[in-house]
Design an enzyme around this catalytic site. Structure first.
Site, PDB file in Angstrom:
ATOM      1  N   ARG A  52       0.834  -1.210   0.000  1.00 26.38           N
ATOM      2  CA  ARG A  52       0.000   0.000   0.000  1.00 26.38           C
ATOM      3  C   ARG A  52       0.864   1.253   0.000  1.00 26.38           C
ATOM      4  NH1 ARG A  52      -4.576   0.647   4.604  1.00 26.38           N
ATOM      5  NH2 ARG A  52      -2.749   1.145   5.872  1.00 26.38           N
ATOM      6  N   LYS A 151      -2.417   7.099   1.206  1.00 23.45           N
ATOM      7  CA  LYS A 151      -2.160   7.465   2.602  1.00 23.45           C
ATOM      8  C   LYS A 151      -1.060   8.511   2.573  1.00 23.45           C
ATOM      9  CE  LYS A 151      -2.175   4.929   6.485  1.00 23.45           C
ATOM     10  NZ  LYS A 151      -3.322   5.344   7.298  1.00 23.45           N
ATOM     11  N   GLU A 184     -16.119   6.512   6.087  1.00 22.94           N
ATOM     12  CA  GLU A 184     -15.309   5.826   7.100  1.00 22.94           C
ATOM     13  C   GLU A 184     -15.170   6.763   8.292  1.00 22.94           C
ATOM     14  OE1 GLU A 184     -11.208   5.228   5.907  1.00 22.94           O
ATOM     15  OE2 GLU A 184     -11.200   7.025   4.662  1.00 22.94           O
TER      16      GLU A 184
HETATM   17  N1  PXG Z   1      -9.183   4.919   7.446  1.00 26.55           N
HETATM   18  C1  PXG Z   1      -8.271   5.888   7.573  1.00 26.55           C
HETATM   19  C2  PXG Z   1      -8.591   7.243   7.063  1.00 26.55           C
HETATM   20  C3  PXG Z   1      -7.028   5.618   8.160  1.00 26.55           C
HETATM   21  O1  PXG Z   1      -6.113   6.583   8.272  1.00 26.55           O
HETATM   22  C4  PXG Z   1      -7.753   3.338   8.517  1.00 26.55           C
HETATM   23  C5  PXG Z   1      -8.952   3.667   7.906  1.00 26.55           C
HETATM   24  C6  PXG Z   1      -7.546   1.929   8.955  1.00 26.55           C
HETATM   25  O2  PXG Z   1      -6.619   1.286   8.080  1.00 26.55           O
HETATM   26  P1  PXG Z   1      -5.701   0.076   8.563  1.00 26.55           P
HETATM   27  O3  PXG Z   1      -4.915  -0.268   7.366  1.00 26.55           O
HETATM   28  O4  PXG Z   1      -4.859   0.577   9.709  1.00 26.55           O
HETATM   29  O5  PXG Z   1      -6.617  -1.008   8.983  1.00 26.55           O
HETATM   30  C7  PXG Z   1      -6.757   4.323   8.639  1.00 26.55           C
HETATM   31  C8  PXG Z   1      -5.425   4.039   9.251  1.00 26.55           C
HETATM   32  C9  PXG Z   1      -4.154   7.075  14.527  1.00 26.55           C
HETATM   33  C10 PXG Z   1      -3.935   6.796  13.091  1.00 26.55           C
HETATM   34  O6  PXG Z   1      -3.296   7.740  15.135  1.00 26.55           O
HETATM   35  C11 PXG Z   1      -4.698   5.867  12.441  1.00 26.55           C
HETATM   36  C12 PXG Z   1      -4.498   5.596  11.079  1.00 26.55           C
HETATM   37  C13 PXG Z   1      -3.567   6.296  10.431  1.00 26.55           C
HETATM   38  C14 PXG Z   1      -2.822   7.246  11.082  1.00 26.55           C
HETATM   39  C15 PXG Z   1      -2.969   7.496  12.435  1.00 26.55           C
HETATM   40  O7  PXG Z   1      -5.162   6.638  15.078  1.00 26.55           O
HETATM   41  N2  PXG Z   1      -5.318   4.622  10.539  1.00 26.55           N
END
Ligand code: PXG
Length: 292
Positions: A52, A151, A184
């Site tokens: 990713r 991301k 989301e």
């Molecule tokens: N949606 C968004 C917008 C994200 O940034 C997720 C879903 C979940 O994805 P994963 O691949 O982790 O299952 C994310 C990712 C935090 C933090 O501090 C969380 C994310 C990214 C950066 C910081 O909580 N989550």
């Protein structure tokens, strides 16, 4: 000795891990990142996170000066240097140092850093009682502008929504897309359960294809639970039997109230509990192994 940070090929002390104020990651949010976890010396879904990261960079025409194999080795090297069994891993690649203009061609080489640190978890109580969330006014970025699949370091869309949630006394918030459908949360994906079927919005709703989301869909299907990508309105979330959020940091967190509406029985539901157990089993039995 303190925490060691991987910075452009070297392991340096946290205090010495510094980058230029001319770095375009800072000046323009021009860069990409990943958040990964390791559990008892197993990095969960490392290949998927690296994939990713490189896809995000590809879309931004950002060349990462490491092969995927080298990047994975760098992650493991950093974990070992810090003797971390359980860790939160933040991988960041920026456009690099340039001049004050936007033109990325002025940035000759990307900056790469990896932070491995102790993970800050939601309190265990929240997994027992469930979370209350709200919908916030800030709409999720449209894919034609800054695609939520990338991301990128440009996370202001999510930061704005997070501020709105926190200002109202909540820790997480539903973001709707420009059409009014559920996309989301600020750092988590959202799932509903209705009459035994698991549902989560498809990517074209402005939903990041979360790696935890993918894992949960796969675990559900393995357990014989129907699991589909489904466009969701807030009405359907309010009237779901169960709601939960997924993310690398949160794992699976039950939601018991949305915009003041009680979800189901107002407590974490049976499918949510079952999937959380299965997910925790997966994180403790599969991954990229390293030794300390
Ligand atoms: N949606 C968004 C917008 C994200 O940034 C997720 C879903 C979940 O994805 P994963 O691949 O982790 O299952 C994310 C990712 C935090 C933090 O501090 C969380 C994310 C990214 C950066 C910081 O909580 N989550």
């Amino acid at each position: 000795m303190g925490l060691k940070i991987y910075l452009n090929g070297a392991l340096v002390e946290k205090e010495d891990a510094k980058i230029s104020v001319y770095d375009h990651g800072l000046l323009y949010g021009d860069g990409v990142f990943e958040g990964i976890r390791s559990y008892n010396c197993l990095v969960f879904k490392l290949d998927e996170h690296i994939e990713r990261l490189y896809e995000s960079a590809h879309t931004l025409l950002l060349e990462i000066p490491l092969t995927k194999k080298q990047m994975k080795d760098a992650v493991v090297r950093t974990l070992k240097a810090n003797k971390l069994r359980d860790a939160y891993i933040r991988l960041v690649v920026t456009r690099g140092t340039g001049d004050l203009g936007l033109d990325p061609r002025k940035c000759k080489v990307a900056t790469v850093f990896i932070i491995t640190d102790n993970i800050v978890l939601y309190p265990a109580e929240l997994y027992e009682k469930g979370m209350e969330i709200i919908t916030v006014p800030t709409v999720r970025n449209v894919s034609e502008a800054v695609n939520p699949q990338v991301k990128s370091l440009n996370y202001l869309n999510n930061v704005m929504a997070k501020i709105e949630a926190v200002n109202s006394g909540y820790q997480e918030a539903i973001m709707i897309n420009a059409l009014g459908y559920v996309a989301e949360c600020t750092g988590d994906n959202i799932f509903t359960v209705k009459r035994g079927t698991l549902m989560t919005p498809p990517q074209y709703m402005g939903t990041l294809r979360g790696i935890t989301r993918d894992s949960v869909l796969a675990l559900a299907r393995m357990a014989g639970i129907p699991a589909i990508e489904q466009v969701l309105t807030r009405h359907e979330v309010f009237n779901a039997d169960e709601v939960f959020l997924t993310g690398t940091a949160a794992e699976i967190i039950p939601v018991v109230k949305v915009d003041g509406r009680r979800i189901g029985a107002g407590e974490p539901g049976p499918l949510t509990r079952k999937l959380l157990k299965a997910f925790r089993g997966a994180t403790r039995s599969q991954g990229t192994r390293y030794s300390l």
